[in-house]
Motif scaffolding. Structure first.
Motif, mmCIF file in Angstrom:
data_model
loop_
_atom_site.group_PDB
_atom_site.id
_atom_site.type_symbol
_atom_site.label_atom_id
_atom_site.label_comp_id
_atom_site.label_asym_id
_atom_site.label_seq_id
_atom_site.Cartn_x
_atom_site.Cartn_y
_atom_site.Cartn_z
ATOM 1 N N THR A 104 21.193 33.860 -40.534
ATOM 2 C CA THR A 104 20.732 33.951 -41.927
ATOM 3 C C THR A 104 21.868 34.196 -42.912
ATOM 4 O O THR A 104 21.706 33.979 -44.114
ATOM 5 N N HIS A 133 20.258 39.328 -50.817
ATOM 6 C CA HIS A 133 19.485 38.149 -50.394
ATOM 7 C C HIS A 133 20.309 36.899 -50.675
ATOM 8 O O HIS A 133 20.100 36.183 -51.667
ATOM 9 N N GLN A 137 17.664 33.735 -49.713
ATOM 10 C CA GLN A 137 16.986 34.044 -48.449
ATOM 11 C C GLN A 137 16.801 35.553 -48.308
ATOM 12 O O GLN A 137 17.787 36.303 -48.302
ATOM 13 N N GLN A 289 15.577 28.288 -43.020
ATOM 14 C CA GLN A 289 14.516 28.960 -43.763
ATOM 15 C C GLN A 289 13.806 29.881 -42.782
ATOM 16 O O GLN A 289 13.055 29.418 -41.918
ATOM 17 N N HIS A 290 14.091 31.182 -42.877
ATOM 18 C CA HIS A 290 13.520 32.133 -41.934
ATOM 19 C C HIS A 290 12.010 32.198 -42.101
ATOM 20 O O HIS A 290 11.478 32.126 -43.212
ATOM 21 N N SER A 295 12.683 31.248 -49.449
ATOM 22 C CA SER A 295 13.917 31.483 -50.195
ATOM 23 C C SER A 295 13.790 31.048 -51.647
ATOM 24 O O SER A 295 13.126 30.057 -51.960
#
Length: 391
Positions: A104, A133, A137, A289-290, A295
């Motif tokens: 990430t 962030h 994200q 994209q977790h 995001s």
């Protein structure tokens, strides 16, 4: 640059909103700043919002409101803009860094826990941790929050890249897992006020304190004064504050831009999907994209698989710049900056940050970016150098 890495999107409605303020009685300290604050707080689901002249100012007053001072320790990620660390130095505190997650690129919760265990044994725990962030994200805020309860530190979310994003299906900025969240409204960010920032919180006393700090440490509230007011004109400076106020002109632009916030973020996701497709099967790592987040996608950062291409990181970057593609690198690890180097940081302590810095390139990302421009960016990225192809 022919194609910049980022730029503002200003509509006629935005212009009209600013003009209306210019024709009004209040260019600053009027009704539009509170309206903008209310709009951001409502969007985030936070109780309070304090608008200021930059996200750096918001970070500074957030640290002060949490009591950061000389002798304290603040931890953040090394892959961020220097403001995430400087805000603690403004308060006289020391700064340390926690290495990033390999996937990430945000502050690693595993590395944070390891560092906290060592710090507890040494009797030197942080007062505040500032997760960032990156690119929009969201960090693993639930994990960081759980560690804060165990080790007793406070949390400021640096969400300068992230307004309009979500974490666990809730808006970034609701402060469920933090004391204060900070946003940036610089022109390349998701929405803009020209220059500006905001701190949001659910703690009334933190909000009151930050509002006072942004305006010279002055209060007009008799309840905060050392004695009864001398008259209706009276105010008191009860601490050393700053002139960090946002103008109504800036707030008008921000309030208008808030109407298109979701549209802006959705467009960024559309652009990211196009890049993902264009870069498929290329020797680059595209952004993850977790699953826990949505995001804000302020930035689209790729990482070069250098062992699979016929050029160095610098050669690829320079060729794109020479071709008119306004790529950037977000960020140089903060501990590599001369000011912080003097404090004795060892890059070997941050292996993932070092790998990231050796491979990362930020591609252009802004709502008005066209499909043709994205195709051109990718074509320039893979263009031959001399008699060899890059990829």
């Amino acid at each position: 640059m022919t194609i910049p890495y980022g730029r503002q999107d200003i509509s006629e409605a935005d212009i009209d909103a600013v003009v209306n303020v210019l024709r009004s009685d209040f260019l600053t300290q009027g009704p539009v700043v509170p309206a903008f604050e209310s709009a951001v707080a409502a969007h985030c689901g936070a109780a309070y919002a304090i608008a200021v002249n930059s996200a750096t100012s918001a970070l500074h007053i957030a640290c002060l409101a949490l009591g950061v001072g000389a002798g304290d320790l603040v931890w953040t990620t090394p892959i961020t803009f220097v403001a995430s660390a400087n805000c603690a130095r403004y308060c006289g505190a020391e700064v340390d860094f926690v290495d990033i997650d390999a996937v990430t690129y945000n502050l690693s919760v595993d590395r944070l826990e390891e560092k906290l265990i060592r710090a507890e044994a040494a009797g030197r725990l942080p007062k505040v941790v500032i997760p960032v962030h990156l690119c929009g994200q969201p960090c693993d805020m639930q994990g960081i929050h759980a560690l804060s309860k165990k080790y007793g530190f406070r949390i400021i979310e640096d969400a300068s890249h992230a307004i309009g994003g979500r974490y666990k299906e809730e808006p970034i900025g609701n402060c469920r897992y933090s004391d204060i969240t900070v946003f940036s409204f610089h022109p390349v960010k998701i929405i803009t006020t020209g220059e500006g920032g905001m701190a949001v919180t659910n703690h009334r006393q933190l909000a009151i304190h930050m509002a006072r700090l942004r305006s010279h440490g002055i209060t007009r509230d008799p309840a905060e004064m050392t004695h009864a007011p001398d008259g209706p004109w009276y105010y008191q400076q009860i601490e050393l504050g700053f002139n960090y106020r946002m103008t109504d002109i800036q707030a008008a632009l921000g309030l208008s831009q808030m109407q298109r916030l979701n549209e802006f973020v959705a467009k960024r996701h559309e652009l990211a999907r196009t890049y993902d497709e264009l870069l498929k099967d290329r020797p680059v790592t595209t952004p993850l994209q977790h699953e826990d987040g949505y995001s804000g996608l302020h930035l689209y950062v790729i990482r070069l698989k250098l062992d699979a291409i016929h050029a160095t990181h610098r050669e690829v970057f320079e060729r794109l710049r020479v071709s008119g593609i306004g790529v950037n690198l977000h960020y140089i690890p903060v501990y590599r900056q001369p000011y912080f180097e003097q404090q004795g940081f060892d890059p070997a302590d941050f292996p993932e940050a070092e790998k990231y810095y050796a491979e990362a390139i930020t591609l252009p990302m802004f709502p008005a970016l066209t499909h043709a421009q994205q195709v051109e960016v990718v074509q320039r990225l893979t263009t031959p150098i001399g008699h060899q192809t890059l990829f």
